[in-house]
Design a protein around this motif. Structure first.
Motif, short mmCIF file in Angstrom:
data_model
loop_
_atom_site.label_atom_id
_atom_site.label_comp_id
_atom_site.label_asym_id
_atom_site.label_seq_id
_atom_site.Cartn_x
_atom_site.Cartn_y
_atom_site.Cartn_z
N VAL A 47 0.83 -1.19 0.10
CA VAL A 47 0.20 -0.02 -0.08
C VAL A 47 0.96 1.33 0.02
O VAL A 47 0.65 2.15 -0.76
N ALA A 48 1.90 1.25 0.76
CA ALA A 48 2.67 2.34 0.98
C ALA A 48 3.51 2.52 -0.60
O ALA A 48 3.55 3.85 -0.95
N ARG A 49 3.90 1.60 -1.04
CA ARG A 49 4.41 1.68 -2.62
C ARG A 49 3.41 2.45 -3.43
O ARG A 49 3.84 3.22 -4.17
N GLU A 50 1.99 1.59 -3.31
CA GLU A 50 1.35 2.19 -4.40
C GLU A 50 0.91 3.66 -4.10
O GLU A 50 0.55 4.34 -4.95
N VAL A 51 0.98 4.02 -2.99
CA VAL A 51 0.53 5.66 -2.74
C VAL A 51 1.56 6.50 -3.30
O VAL A 51 1.03 7.60 -3.88
N VAL A 52 2.68 6.19 -3.12
CA VAL A 52 3.96 7.04 -3.81
C VAL A 52 3.73 7.07 -5.15
O VAL A 52 4.10 7.91 -5.84
N ARG A 58 -9.58 4.57 -3.43
CA ARG A 58 -10.61 3.58 -3.75
C ARG A 58 -10.16 2.29 -3.80
O ARG A 58 -10.59 1.40 -3.38
N GLY A 59 -9.14 2.16 -4.85
CA GLY A 59 -8.74 0.80 -5.32
C GLY A 59 -7.96 0.38 -4.22
O GLY A 59 -7.81 -0.76 -3.72
N LEU A 60 -7.13 1.19 -3.49
CA LEU A 60 -6.19 0.73 -2.32
C LEU A 60 -7.00 0.15 -1.12
O LEU A 60 -6.87 -0.67 -0.28
N TRP A 61 -8.44 0.93 -1.04
CA TRP A 61 -9.11 0.57 0.20
C TRP A 61 -9.96 -0.81 -0.36
O TRP A 61 -9.96 -1.48 0.71
N LEU A 63 -8.32 -3.14 -1.89
CA LEU A 63 -7.45 -4.25 -1.77
C LEU A 63 -7.19 -4.36 -0.04
O LEU A 63 -7.08 -5.51 0.24
N ILE A 64 -7.11 -3.38 0.59
CA ILE A 64 -7.26 -3.53 1.98
C ILE A 64 -8.41 -4.49 2.51
O ILE A 64 -8.34 -5.50 3.30
N ALA A 65 -9.59 -4.04 1.89
CA ALA A 65 -10.95 -5.00 2.17
C ALA A 65 -10.83 -6.57 1.72
O ALA A 65 -10.96 -7.35 2.67
N VAL A 66 -10.15 -6.85 0.52
CA VAL A 66 -9.93 -8.03 0.32
C VAL A 66 -9.10 -8.95 0.86
O VAL A 66 -9.09 -9.92 1.52
N VAL A 67 -7.93 -8.26 1.16
CA VAL A 67 -6.75 -8.88 2.16
C VAL A 67 -7.39 -9.26 3.56
O VAL A 67 -7.09 -10.22 4.07
N THR A 68 -8.02 -8.10 3.99
CA THR A 68 -8.81 -8.44 5.44
C THR A 68 -9.77 -9.75 5.37
O THR A 68 -9.92 -10.34 6.39
N GLY A 178 -4.43 8.88 -9.66
CA GLY A 178 -5.41 7.92 -9.85
C GLY A 178 -5.22 6.52 -10.66
O GLY A 178 -5.80 5.88 -11.39
N ALA A 179 -3.74 6.16 -10.83
CA ALA A 179 -3.42 5.00 -11.38
C ALA A 179 -4.08 3.84 -10.76
O ALA A 179 -4.34 3.79 -9.43
N PRO A 180 -4.34 2.59 -11.57
CA PRO A 180 -4.71 1.50 -10.78
C PRO A 180 -3.90 1.04 -9.65
O PRO A 180 -2.71 0.96 -9.61
#
Length: 373
Positions: A47-52, A58-61, A63-68, A178-180
């Protein structure tokens, strides 16, 4: 530092008030939680890498939801497995593993904060999470609760921390491009090396209740506190040296110098553990007297594992995707040796330290051969 200090502070009242048998169950389930925390550790990095990189929040959230969700399902099966592997009761096993899913939420939120470069906030979050995860456990033990209540209290504290971290992480700056966002498979691949490191540091304790009596497993669990302390104490060395490990010009020299630093720290910690061993019956309880002469051996195991962690970081920095395979093979052999030969606290501790040394040797040889090819 606050979070790590509190994590070790939990061990003192737990070891004194739960007794060897109860503390053995408590400690082995905490170690099992380290294994379940592997996806969370990987999630934070991704997630940190993707934020950079400016990924869509929304895509990151998502991802967090799926992993959770995946972690929540896996934790149910893992709790059932721990009942058989470590001979634990259902109550404490499920109470402990229920904290895995909120831990993934915490890691995802920390990844968002870390990627934004809000390090002051991140430091406060890490300390706050440490308090919320540890203080309820200490309170439950002091108030007379057994391992089930203590682990339940820790899980509830983790859930509260997840809500808090999530609320803070939502307050993020505007999306840059807004990259995927990365696919969940990125977290899966990132979990590989993390799993090797965590399993290497926890395998002996996870199997202790399988091969030892309940009281001996509790005694071993107290010794393993020295292993964890020696393992995590020099963790910052790898963080600081990592950029140089990734530089082809400086990588070899950086690895050698960092290894020397870890060796010095490891020797100091091992000697300190040897000196502190006789204090265990007074500081903790006379029930743990058998571990007094072995505390240095546990610390030595942790010091060697810290070197292994550095070598695996070097493999990652040099883009060696299969860097964890040699150590994984040693871990498989360690399982066989524990099940076949470990019948006392001493024999299990000896197998653990020899396995750690073997892991370092084969990983170092693999890195050297990779560099020459």
């Amino acid at each position: 530092m606050v979070a790590n200090l509190l994590a070790y502070l939990v061990q003192l009242p737990a070891s004194r008030l739960l007794g060897p048998a109860g503390y053995g169950e408590f400690a082995v389930l905490l170690s099992a939680m380290l294994v379940m925390a592997v996806p969370a550790l990987a999630l934070q990095s991704v997630v940190a890498r993707e934020v950079v990189r400016g990924a869509d929040r929304r895509g990151l959230w998502r991802l967090i939801a799926v992993v959770t969700g995946v972690v929540a399902l896996a934790s149910v099966g893992f709790a059932a497995a721990m009942m058989g592997i470590a001979d634990t009761a259902a109550g404490p096993a499920f109470a402990a593993m229920a904290g895995a899913a909120p831990l993934a939420v915490i890691a995802g939120g920390q990844g968002l904060i870390q990627g934004d470069g809000r390090f002051g906030l991140l430091g406060g979050v890490l300390a706050g999470v440490g308090v919320l995860r540890s203080a309820p456990v200490i309170a439950a033990v002091v108030l007379g609760g057994g391992s089930t209540w203590a682990l339940t209290a820790g899980t509830l504290g983790t859930a509260v921390a997840a809500l808090g971290v999530g609320a803070l992480a939502v307050r993020t700056p505007a999306v840059r491009s807004g990259a995927p966002a990365a696919a969940p498979s990125a977290v899966l691949w990132a979990s590989g090396v993390q799993l090797v490191i965590i399993v290497a540091a926890s395998l002996d304790l996870l199997l202790s209740r399988t091969v030892l009596s309940a009281d001996d497993a509790g005694i071993y669990a107290l010794g393993a506190v020295a292993t964890k302390a020696a393992f995590w104490l020099p963790q910052a060395v790898g963080v600081v040296v990592y950029p140089r490990l990734a530089d082809p010009v400086r990588s070899t020299a950086a690895l050698r110098s960092a290894s020397k630093v870890l060796a010095v720290i490891g020797i100091a910690v091992t000697l300190a553990a040897a000196a502190a061993g006789p204090l265990v019956p007074t500081v903790v309880s006379p029930d743990y007297r058998p571990v007094t002469g072995l505390l240095w051996l546990f610390a030595l195991t942790g010091a060697v594992l810290a070197v292994l962690q550095l070598l695996l970081l070097a493999a990652i920095a040099r883009d060696r995707a299969r860097g964890g395979i040699p150590a994984s093979l040693v871990l498989a052999l360690e399982v066989v040796c524990i099940l076949a030969y470990a019948d006392s606290v001493l024999s299990l501790a000896v197998i653990a330290v020899l396995s750690a040394l073997a892991s370092v040797l084969v990983t170092w040889l693999w890195i050297e051969l990779s560099d020459r090819s």
